[in-house]
Design a protein around this motif. Structure first.
Motif, PDB file in Angstrom:
ATOM      1  N   THR A   1       5.033  48.571   7.501  1.00 38.59           N
ATOM      2  CA  THR A   1       4.167  49.643   7.706  1.00 38.59           C
ATOM      3  C   THR A   1       3.822  50.494   6.635  1.00 38.59           C
ATOM      4  N   CYS A   2       4.544  50.419   5.338  1.00 39.15           N
ATOM      5  CA  CYS A   2       4.035  50.742   4.088  1.00 39.15           C
ATOM      6  C   CYS A   2       3.345  50.107   3.406  1.00 39.15           C
ATOM      7  N   LEU A   3       3.258  48.722   3.517  1.00 46.37           N
ATOM      8  CA  LEU A   3       2.580  47.746   3.242  1.00 46.37           C
ATOM      9  C   LEU A   3       1.157  47.793   4.001  1.00 46.37           C
ATOM     10  N   LEU A   4       1.150  48.217   5.129  1.00 45.89           N
ATOM     11  CA  LEU A   4      -0.197  48.425   6.149  1.00 45.89           C
ATOM     12  C   LEU A   4      -0.716  49.704   5.443  1.00 45.89           C
ATOM     13  N   LEU A   5      -0.139  50.635   5.360  1.00 42.36           N
ATOM     14  CA  LEU A   5      -0.883  51.765   4.828  1.00 42.36           C
ATOM     15  C   LEU A   5      -1.139  52.040   3.428  1.00 42.36           C
ATOM     16  N   ALA A   6      -0.551  51.056   2.531  1.00 39.96           N
ATOM     17  CA  ALA A   6      -0.952  50.719   1.098  1.00 39.96           C
ATOM     18  C   ALA A   6      -2.231  50.142   1.136  1.00 39.96           C
ATOM     19  N   LEU A   7      -2.355  49.076   1.823  1.00 36.55           N
ATOM     20  CA  LEU A   7      -3.715  48.167   1.730  1.00 36.55           C
ATOM     21  C   LEU A   7      -4.793  48.888   2.421  1.00 36.55           C
ATOM     22  N   THR A   8      -4.611  50.037   3.197  1.00 43.66           N
ATOM     23  CA  THR A   8      -5.702  50.832   3.841  1.00 43.66           C
ATOM     24  C   THR A   8      -6.056  52.146   3.043  1.00 43.66           C
ATOM     25  N   GLY A   9      -5.254  52.125   1.857  1.00 42.28           N
ATOM     26  CA  GLY A   9      -5.528  53.553   1.108  1.00 42.28           C
ATOM     27  C   GLY A   9      -4.808  54.703   1.373  1.00 42.28           C
ATOM     28  N   ARG A  10      -3.852  54.433   2.339  1.00 39.74           N
ATOM     29  CA  ARG A  10      -3.145  55.741   2.755  1.00 39.74           C
ATOM     30  C   ARG A  10      -1.919  55.899   1.814  1.00 39.74           C
ATOM     31  N   MET A  11      -1.334  55.005   1.363  1.00 31.46           N
ATOM     32  CA  MET A  11      -0.175  54.995   0.520  1.00 31.46           C
ATOM     33  C   MET A  11      -0.375  54.604  -1.013  1.00 31.46           C
ATOM     34  N   LYS A  12      -0.091  55.379  -1.953  1.00 32.50           N
ATOM     35  CA  LYS A  12      -0.251  54.687  -3.585  1.00 32.50           C
ATOM     36  C   LYS A  12       0.682  53.917  -3.770  1.00 32.50           C
ATOM     37  N   PRO A  13       0.272  52.392  -4.078  1.00 31.62           N
ATOM     38  CA  PRO A  13       1.268  51.537  -4.680  1.00 31.62           C
ATOM     39  C   PRO A  13       1.635  51.893  -6.013  1.00 31.62           C
ATOM     40  N   THR A  14       2.726  51.345  -6.467  1.00 35.43           N
ATOM     41  CA  THR A  14       3.455  51.622  -7.713  1.00 35.43           C
ATOM     42  C   THR A  14       3.327  50.531  -8.609  1.00 35.43           C
ATOM     43  N   ALA A  15       3.194  49.256  -8.119  1.00 37.04           N
ATOM     44  CA  ALA A  15       3.167  47.850  -8.939  1.00 37.04           C
ATOM     45  C   ALA A  15       1.980  47.015  -8.459  1.00 37.04           C
ATOM     46  N   GLY A  16       1.595  46.363  -9.615  1.00 36.08           N
ATOM     47  CA  GLY A  16       0.400  45.404  -9.106  1.00 36.08           C
ATOM     48  C   GLY A  16      -0.782  45.879  -8.843  1.00 36.08           C
ATOM     49  N   HIS A  17      -1.478  45.219  -8.065  1.00 41.73           N
ATOM     50  CA  HIS A  17      -2.766  45.722  -7.649  1.00 41.73           C
ATOM     51  C   HIS A  17      -3.330  45.202  -6.465  1.00 41.73           C
ATOM     52  N   ALA A  18      -4.286  45.540  -5.806  1.00 35.87           N
ATOM     53  CA  ALA A  18      -4.971  44.861  -4.746  1.00 35.87           C
ATOM     54  C   ALA A  18      -6.442  45.362  -4.664  1.00 35.87           C
ATOM     55  N   GLU A  19      -7.212  44.492  -3.971  1.00 36.14           N
ATOM     56  CA  GLU A  19      -8.701  44.917  -4.002  1.00 36.14           C
ATOM     57  C   GLU A  19      -9.008  44.849  -2.397  1.00 36.14           C
ATOM     58  N   VAL A  20      -9.512  45.816  -1.762  1.00 37.87           N
ATOM     59  CA  VAL A  20     -10.053  45.742  -0.441  1.00 37.87           C
ATOM     60  C   VAL A  20     -11.580  46.041  -0.210  1.00 37.87           C
ATOM     61  N   GLY A  21     -12.419  45.097   0.175  1.00 40.02           N
ATOM     62  CA  GLY A  21     -13.830  45.050   0.080  1.00 40.02           C
ATOM     63  C   GLY A  21     -14.409  45.655  -1.188  1.00 40.02           C
ATOM     64  N   GLY A  22     -13.827  44.984  -2.186  1.00 48.91           N
ATOM     65  CA  GLY A  22     -14.428  45.090  -3.476  1.00 48.91           C
ATOM     66  C   GLY A  22     -13.919  46.477  -4.270  1.00 48.91           C
TER      67      GLY A  22
END
Length: 303
Positions: free
Chosen positions: A48-69
């Motif tokens: 669930t943490c991963l889901l919320l992080a990939l949808t902009g609801r939780m702030k990641p602390t390592a690496g990076h991601a890009e969703v829709g640019g």
């Protein structure tokens, strides 16, 4: 609804660490728009943490991601505007005191007020009502929820819905905002084998329409892009052997966690999972001109 165009999802060495350790880490993915993505793993493994992080609801602390640019964690608010939540327990639960019609009306009003174009508010009332009704009908059709089949039609209480009907209703509400990505937690929770297959048929249809779909589950279908999460052992090492993608190549998306946010399972891990969500979401900071209550309400309207 507007014609959907999905959001590409990319991540490299993506991770989130809270006060109690890693919720997930080392996640890698490169999914095209309109993909069906499954986050597979046991309860308490950071799904669930991963889901919320990939949808902009939780702030990641390592690496990076890009969703829709939009790059994470820099543009979290922008990701929230294009990524809608389906059912996520503890985050956007349906109101059990409302009827289905009332729940849909509330979702439509929130979308029109906070997500719709400003010019739409200037239209005549009758025109606005007709447009809202058409949007709701389209969302219900896409979610496969026929109100006529419910015990009391649209006046059926939300609390009386079967689990799969609740999933469909949550999906319909999420679709009101014409999202580019829709995310669902614990998709296969409390579903029979037949119902589970129906749920995946629904998600495949959404992906086929162009919307990118991200679903947390305990067992992913063979045609999905799979992100696997695993729980940590007490010494902090992964519990289990490295996972593989469906084609047998090593899976770089293995996550490691002792906690998972907002779990829907009735297990002893739920309390700890909720603590992780509270601890980590406190660290979220805004990154554009959308601030405070307006941004929170906009998120609620899309959820």
């Amino acid at each position: 609804m507007d014609s959907p165009h999905g959001a590409a999802v990319r991540a490299e060495d993506f991770g989130l660490k809270g006060p109690r350790g890693w919720a997930f880490r080392g996640v890698g993915i490169d999914a095209a728009p309109g993909s069906l993505i499954a986050v597979e793993g046991p309860s308490g493994s950071g799904r669930t943490c991963l889901l919320l992080a990939l949808t902009g609801r939780m702030k990641p602390t390592a690496g990076h991601a890009e969703v829709g640019g939009h790059r994470l964690p820099k543009h979290m608010a922008a990701v929230r505007r294009i990524a809608a939540l389906g059912p996520v327990s503890g985050v956007n639960d349906l109101d059990q005191a409302l009827t289905v019609a009332e729940q849909l009306r509330e979702g439509a009003l929130l979308h029109r007020r906070y997500d719709g174009p400003v010019r739409a508010l200037l239209r005549p009332r009758a025109e606005r009502r007709a447009a809202a009704a058409a949007r709701v009908d389209a969302a219900l059709a896409a979610a496969g929820l026929d109100l006529a089949t419910l015990p009391k039609g649209e006046r059926t209480s939300v609390r009386d819905l079967e689990r799969l009907e609740s999933v469909r209703l949550s999906v319909a509400i999420a679709l009101l905002g014409s999202p580019r990505l829709i995310a669902l937690d614990d998709l296969d929770l409390k579903l029979s084998d037949a119902e589970r297959e129906e749920a995946w048929v629904l998600l495949r249809s959404l992906a086929a329409s162009g919307i990118t779909v991200l679903a947390v589950c305990s067992e992913a279908p063979g045609d999905a892009i799979v992100l696997r999460t695993v729980a940590e052992t007490p010494d902090g090492t992964p519990d289990g052997t490295p996972d593989s993608t469906p084609d047998g190549t090593p899976d770089d998306s293995t996550g490691k966690s002792a906690d998972e946010a907002t779990g829907a399972d009735d297990t002893a891990d739920d309390t700890a999972d909720e603590d992780v969500t509270e601890d980590v979401t406190e660290e979220v900071t805004e990154d554009d001109d959308t601030k405070g209550a307006d941004d929170a309400l906009a998120e609620a309207g899309r959820a």
